[in-house]
Design an enzyme around this catalytic site. Structure first.
Site, PDB file in Angstrom:
ATOM      1  CG  ASN A 153     -10.949 -11.545 -55.039  1.00  0.00           C
ATOM      2  OD1 ASN A 153     -10.406 -10.546 -54.561  1.00  0.00           O
ATOM      3  ND2 ASN A 153     -10.784 -11.913 -56.287  1.00  0.00           N
ATOM      4  CD  GLU A 250      -3.520  -5.447 -61.264  1.00  0.00           C
ATOM      5  OE1 GLU A 250      -4.168  -6.108 -62.095  1.00  0.00           O
ATOM      6  OE2 GLU A 250      -2.309  -5.237 -61.382  1.00  0.00           O
ATOM      7  CB  CYS A 284      -9.792 -10.599 -61.031  1.00  0.00           C
ATOM      8  SG  CYS A 284      -8.123 -10.984 -60.495  1.00  0.00           S
ATOM      9  CD  GLU A 458      -1.657  -5.171 -57.641  1.00  0.00           C
ATOM     10  OE1 GLU A 458      -2.471  -6.111 -57.683  1.00  0.00           O
ATOM     11  OE2 GLU A 458      -1.593  -4.371 -56.694  1.00  0.00           O
TER      12      GLU A 458
HETATM   13  P1  NDP Z   1     -15.728  -3.106 -56.171  1.00  0.00           P
HETATM   14  O1  NDP Z   1     -15.258  -2.453 -57.402  1.00  0.00           O
HETATM   15  O2  NDP Z   1     -17.156  -3.032 -55.828  1.00  0.00           O
HETATM   16  O3  NDP Z   1     -14.936  -2.516 -54.922  1.00  0.00           O
HETATM   17  C1  NDP Z   1     -13.529  -2.488 -54.854  1.00  0.00           C
HETATM   18  C2  NDP Z   1     -13.093  -1.585 -53.726  1.00  0.00           C
HETATM   19  O4  NDP Z   1     -13.299  -0.212 -54.089  1.00  0.00           O
HETATM   20  C3  NDP Z   1     -13.872  -1.793 -52.439  1.00  0.00           C
HETATM   21  O5  NDP Z   1     -13.016  -1.636 -51.345  1.00  0.00           O
HETATM   22  C4  NDP Z   1     -14.893  -0.685 -52.508  1.00  0.00           C
HETATM   23  O6  NDP Z   1     -15.435  -0.337 -51.280  1.00  0.00           O
HETATM   24  C5  NDP Z   1     -14.081   0.447 -53.114  1.00  0.00           C
HETATM   25  N1  NDP Z   1     -14.857   1.498 -53.747  1.00  0.00           N
HETATM   26  C6  NDP Z   1     -16.110   1.447 -54.262  1.00  0.00           C
HETATM   27  N2  NDP Z   1     -16.456   2.639 -54.818  1.00  0.00           N
HETATM   28  C7  NDP Z   1     -15.392   3.462 -54.674  1.00  0.00           C
HETATM   29  C8  NDP Z   1     -15.115   4.815 -55.048  1.00  0.00           C
HETATM   30  N3  NDP Z   1     -15.992   5.567 -55.721  1.00  0.00           N
HETATM   31  N4  NDP Z   1     -13.911   5.347 -54.733  1.00  0.00           N
HETATM   32  C9  NDP Z   1     -12.982   4.590 -54.089  1.00  0.00           C
HETATM   33  N5  NDP Z   1     -13.190   3.314 -53.694  1.00  0.00           N
HETATM   34  C10 NDP Z   1     -14.366   2.744 -53.985  1.00  0.00           C
HETATM   35  O7  NDP Z   1     -15.237  -4.606 -56.308  1.00  0.00           O
HETATM   36  P2  NDP Z   1     -15.531  -5.845 -55.362  1.00  0.00           P
HETATM   37  O8  NDP Z   1     -15.022  -5.587 -53.991  1.00  0.00           O
HETATM   38  O9  NDP Z   1     -16.944  -6.234 -55.562  1.00  0.00           O
HETATM   39  O10 NDP Z   1     -14.560  -6.923 -56.005  1.00  0.00           O
HETATM   40  C11 NDP Z   1     -14.873  -7.658 -57.135  1.00  0.00           C
HETATM   41  C12 NDP Z   1     -14.228  -7.062 -58.369  1.00  0.00           C
HETATM   42  O11 NDP Z   1     -12.827  -6.963 -58.197  1.00  0.00           O
HETATM   43  C13 NDP Z   1     -14.430  -7.909 -59.591  1.00  0.00           C
HETATM   44  O12 NDP Z   1     -14.839  -7.135 -60.683  1.00  0.00           O
HETATM   45  C14 NDP Z   1     -13.063  -8.486 -59.882  1.00  0.00           C
HETATM   46  O13 NDP Z   1     -12.838  -8.811 -61.191  1.00  0.00           O
HETATM   47  C15 NDP Z   1     -12.164  -7.437 -59.359  1.00  0.00           C
HETATM   48  N6  NDP Z   1     -10.892  -8.025 -58.984  1.00  0.00           N
HETATM   49  C16 NDP Z   1      -9.789  -7.768 -59.758  1.00  0.00           C
HETATM   50  C17 NDP Z   1      -8.580  -8.351 -59.472  1.00  0.00           C
HETATM   51  C18 NDP Z   1      -7.378  -8.040 -60.297  1.00  0.00           C
HETATM   52  O14 NDP Z   1      -6.269  -8.185 -59.802  1.00  0.00           O
HETATM   53  N7  NDP Z   1      -7.498  -7.614 -61.518  1.00  0.00           N
HETATM   54  C19 NDP Z   1      -8.425  -9.263 -58.342  1.00  0.00           C
HETATM   55  C20 NDP Z   1      -9.630  -9.435 -57.582  1.00  0.00           C
HETATM   56  C21 NDP Z   1     -10.808  -8.830 -57.909  1.00  0.00           C
HETATM   57  P3  NDP Z   1     -16.799  -1.073 -50.839  1.00  0.00           P
HETATM   58  O15 NDP Z   1     -16.605  -2.534 -51.068  1.00  0.00           O
HETATM   59  O16 NDP Z   1     -16.890  -0.721 -49.426  1.00  0.00           O
HETATM   60  O17 NDP Z   1     -17.862  -0.492 -51.737  1.00  0.00           O
END
Ligand code: NDP
Length: 484
Positions: A153, A250, A284, A458
Site C-alpha cells: 500500500n 507492523e 493499516c 517505527e
Molecule cells: P502480506 O502479509 O500478504 O505480505 C506482506 C509481505 O510479506 C509481502 O512482501 C509478502 O510477500 C511477504 N511474505 C508473505 N509470506 C511471507 C513469509 N512466510 N515470510 C516472509 N515474508 C513473507 O500483506 P499485504 O502485502 O497483503 O499487505 C496488506 C497487509 O499489510 C494488511 O493486513 C495491512 O493491515 C498490513 N499493513 C500494516 C501496516 C502497518 O504499519 N501496521 C501498514 C500497511 C499495511 P508477497 O506479497 O510476495 O507474498
C-alpha cells in the site's frame, strides 16, 4: 514499457537480473495493463544480496554518525527534487491518485531519511557512575544485516521507514517489496547510492513470500522488520524467533473511531472519510469501526453521504481525482466479498456497495450502518473502502466494544469534552491514538500496534532502539577482589 526497470534487483550498487526467477507482472490497477515484467529472486540472488549486505556492514558502521547522516539527508533532498516522477511511478505501481502520491509517499520517505539522517550524529551510549570510582559506559552498536519486508500500500514509504533508521544506526539492509508493487523500492535504492550510500548497504530483491521466508531464516540476518498482515506476521515472527533475531512487526488492524454527540460533526465526518477511503481504504491504521452516538447517527450518515458524493473517482493520474482503484484484482475481489457478507448479514447499505463499471479495479466507497459487533465486516480487516457504522449510547459501553478485538493498531475519538477525550485514549488498547483527527503519521511520532497488530515501533527516536543494541562496558578503578 515505460516503467520497466533496468533489472529486477538492486544489489551491491548495481541492477542485477536472473531470468530463472519466477515471473512477476506489474499491473497498473487503473487499467489492468502490464507496465513492467520482473523476476523473483532465485537462491543465487538471495545469496548475492545477503553477502553484499554482510560485506558492506562493518565499513558503513565505522563511518561517523555525522557522515552517515549527511548521506541520508542528501538522499532526502534528491527524493524531494524527484517527487513528481516518483509519484507518477507510485501511482502506476499502486493505483493511488497522483493527488495522494505527491503528498504522502516519496515525501514521507524523504521525511524519514531527513529525520534519521539528522539523528545519526547524536546516537550515543551513556556513562554510568558506580561506587568507589568504578563506572560503566555503554556503546550503541548496529545490529548488522537487517531485512525489510514490505506491503503493497505504501511501497516507497515502507522502504524508507525501514531503511532510514536501519542505515542511520550503521546497519545494512536487504529489502523485499511486495511482488504487487516492486518498482519504487528500486528507485529508493538508486537514490541512496547516488547520494553516497556505499555499495551493498541498501539492496532490493524481488519475490513472493518464499523469498521473504528465505531471508528471515538466514543466519547472516540480525533483524527483520515486516509490514504486512497478521497471518504473515505470525509466520515471520516465529521464523525469526528460531534464530533469536530482533523483530519489528507492523501488522493489520480493525481500529475503532468513536464519535460522541458533542463532537464537531464536520470534523468527525472528515476523519471518517480520511480513515476509511484514503488510498481506497488500503491503510493499516484505518478506523473502520465507526461508533456513532445514537442521537447524531442519522445526521452523521446524511453528511457522510453528501460528502462522499463529492469524491472524484477516476483516472488516478488526473490531478482532480481523489479516489482511485484498489491495488489489484485480488484485493478488489476481497473487498467485494466483504461487501456481499455485509449485505447478507443484515447491515444497512447506506452508500456505494458495488464494483464500478470501468477498466481497472474500482470499488465504490461503501458505508454500512446498523452494523453490530459480531458481523464479519465489524470483526475482520477488509483493507478496502468499506466503512462500518455502529451505534452506541454510553461511554462505558463503547469503550468496552471498541477494545473487543484482537487488533490494537490505532484508535480515535471525536468529542469536545476534554476530560472525556483523555479518559477514552487512556482506555484504548491501541498503539496509536487520535483525538479529533485521524490517520496522521508524522515521522517524529512513534507508530505501531499493540495486541495482534504488532511488536515494536517505527519512526521517532524509539525506532533507533529497534535498530541498535547496547554493549555494556564495566571499568574497574580498583583492585579485583576474589574470595580465594
Ligand atoms: P502480506 O502479509 O500478504 O505480505 C506482506 C509481505 O510479506 C509481502 O512482501 C509478502 O510477500 C511477504 N511474505 C508473505 N509470506 C511471507 C513469509 N512466510 N515470510 C516472509 N515474508 C513473507 O500483506 P499485504 O502485502 O497483503 O499487505 C496488506 C497487509 O499489510 C494488511 O493486513 C495491512 O493491515 C498490513 N499493513 C500494516 C501496516 C502497518 O504499519 N501496521 C501498514 C500497511 C499495511 P508477497 O506479497 O510476495 O507474498
Amino acid at each position: 514499457m515505460k516503467f520497466q526497470p533496468r533489472a529486477s534487483h538492486f544489489i551491491d550498487g548495481e541492477y542485477v537480473e536472473d531470468t530463472n526467477g519466477a515471473a512477476i507482472e506489474v499491473i497498473y490497477p487503473a487499467t489492468g495493463e502490464v507496465i513492467a515484467r520482473l523476476h523473483s529472486a532465485t537462491p543465487a540472488i538471495v545469496e548475492q544480496a545477503l553477502n553484499s549486505a554482510k560485506n558492506a556492514q562493518a565499513a558503513w558502521a565505522a563511518l561517523s554518525g555525522t557522515e552517515r547522516g549527511r548521506i541520508l539527508r542528501r538522499a532526502s533532498d534528491i527524493m524531494r527534487e524527484r517527487n513528481y516522477d516518483l509519484s507518477v511511478l507510485e501511482t502506476h505501481d499502486t493505483g493511488k491518485p497522483i493527488q495522494e502520491t505527491t503528498v504522502a509517499d516519496a515525501t514521507s520517505g524523504a521525511d524519514a531519511l531527513e529525520y534519521f539522517g539528522g539523528l545519526a550524529a547524536s546516537l550515543t551510549g551513556e556513562h554510568i557512575p558506580l561506587g568507589g570510582g568504578d563506572f560503566v559506559y555503554t556503546i550503541r552498536e548496529a545490529l548488522g544485516v537487517c531485512v525489510g519486508i514490505g506491503a503493497w500500500n505504501y511501497p516507497t514509504q515502507i522502504a524508507c521507514w525501514k531503511g532510514a533508521p536501519a542505515l542511520a544506526c550503521g546497519n545494512t539492509m536487504v529489502f523485499k517489496p511486495s511482488e504487487t508493487t516492486p518498482l519504487s523500492a528500486l528507485k529508493v535504492a538508486e537514490i541512496l547510492v547516488e547520494a553516497g550510500v556505499p555499495k551493498g548497504v541498501y539492496n532490493v530483491i524481488q519475490g513472493y513470500g518464499d523469498v521473504g521466508a528465505s531471508l528471515v531464516s538466514d543466519p547472516r540476518v540480525a533483524k527483520v522488520s515486516l509490514t504486512g498482515s497478521v497471518p504473515t506476521g505470525r509466520k515471520v515472527y516465529a521464523a525469526a524467533a528460531d534464530g533469536m533475531k530482533h523483530v519489528t512487526m507492523e501488522l493489520g488492524g480493525k481500529s475503532p473511531m468513536i464519535v460522541f454527540d458533542d463532537a464537531d460533526i464536520e470534523n468527525a465526518v472528515s476523519g471518517a472519510i480520511l480513515g476509511n477511503f484514503y488510498s481506497s481504504g488500503q491503510v493499516c491504521s484505518n478506523g473502520t469501526r465507526v461508533f456513532v452516538q445514537k442521537g447524531i447517527k442519522e445526521a452523521f450518515l446524511k453528511r457522510l453521504s453528501e460528502r462522499l458524493a463529492h469524491a472524484k473517482i477516476g483516472d488516478p493520474m488526473d490531478e482532480d481525482v481523489s479516489f482511485g482503484p484498489m491495488v489489484s484484482e485480488n484485493q478488489m475481489n476481497i473487498a467485494l466479498g466483504y461487501i456481499e457478507k455485509g449485505k447478507a448479514e443484515g447491515a444497512r447499505l447506506v452508500y456505494g456497495g458495488e464494483r464500478i463499471e470501468r477498466d481497472g479495479y474500482f470499488v465504490q466507497p461503501t458505508v454500512f450502518a446498523d452494523v453490530t459487533d459480531n458481523m464479519t465486516i465489524a470483526r475482520e480487516e477488509i483493507f478496502g473502502p468499506v466503512m462500518s457504522v455502529l451505534d452506541f449510547e454510553t461511554e462505558e459501553e463503547v469503550m468496552a466494544r471498541a477494545n473487543d478485538t484482537e487488533f490494537g493498531l490505532a484508535a480515535g475519538v471525536f468529542t469536545n469534552d476534554l476530560t472525556r477525550a483523555h479518559r477514552i485514549v487512556a482506555g484504548f488498547e491501541a498503539g496509536t491514538c487520535y483525538i479529533n483527527t485521524y490517520n496522521l503519521a508524522p515521522v517524529e511520532a512513534p507508530f505501531g500496534g499493540s495486541k495482534m497488530s504488532g511488536v515494536g515501533r517505527e519512526n521517532s527516536k524509539l525506532a533507533i532502539n529497534h535498530f541498535s543494541e547496547m554493549k555494556t562496558v564495566y571499568i574497574s578503578m580498583n583492585d579485583v577482589e576474589a574470595p580465594y
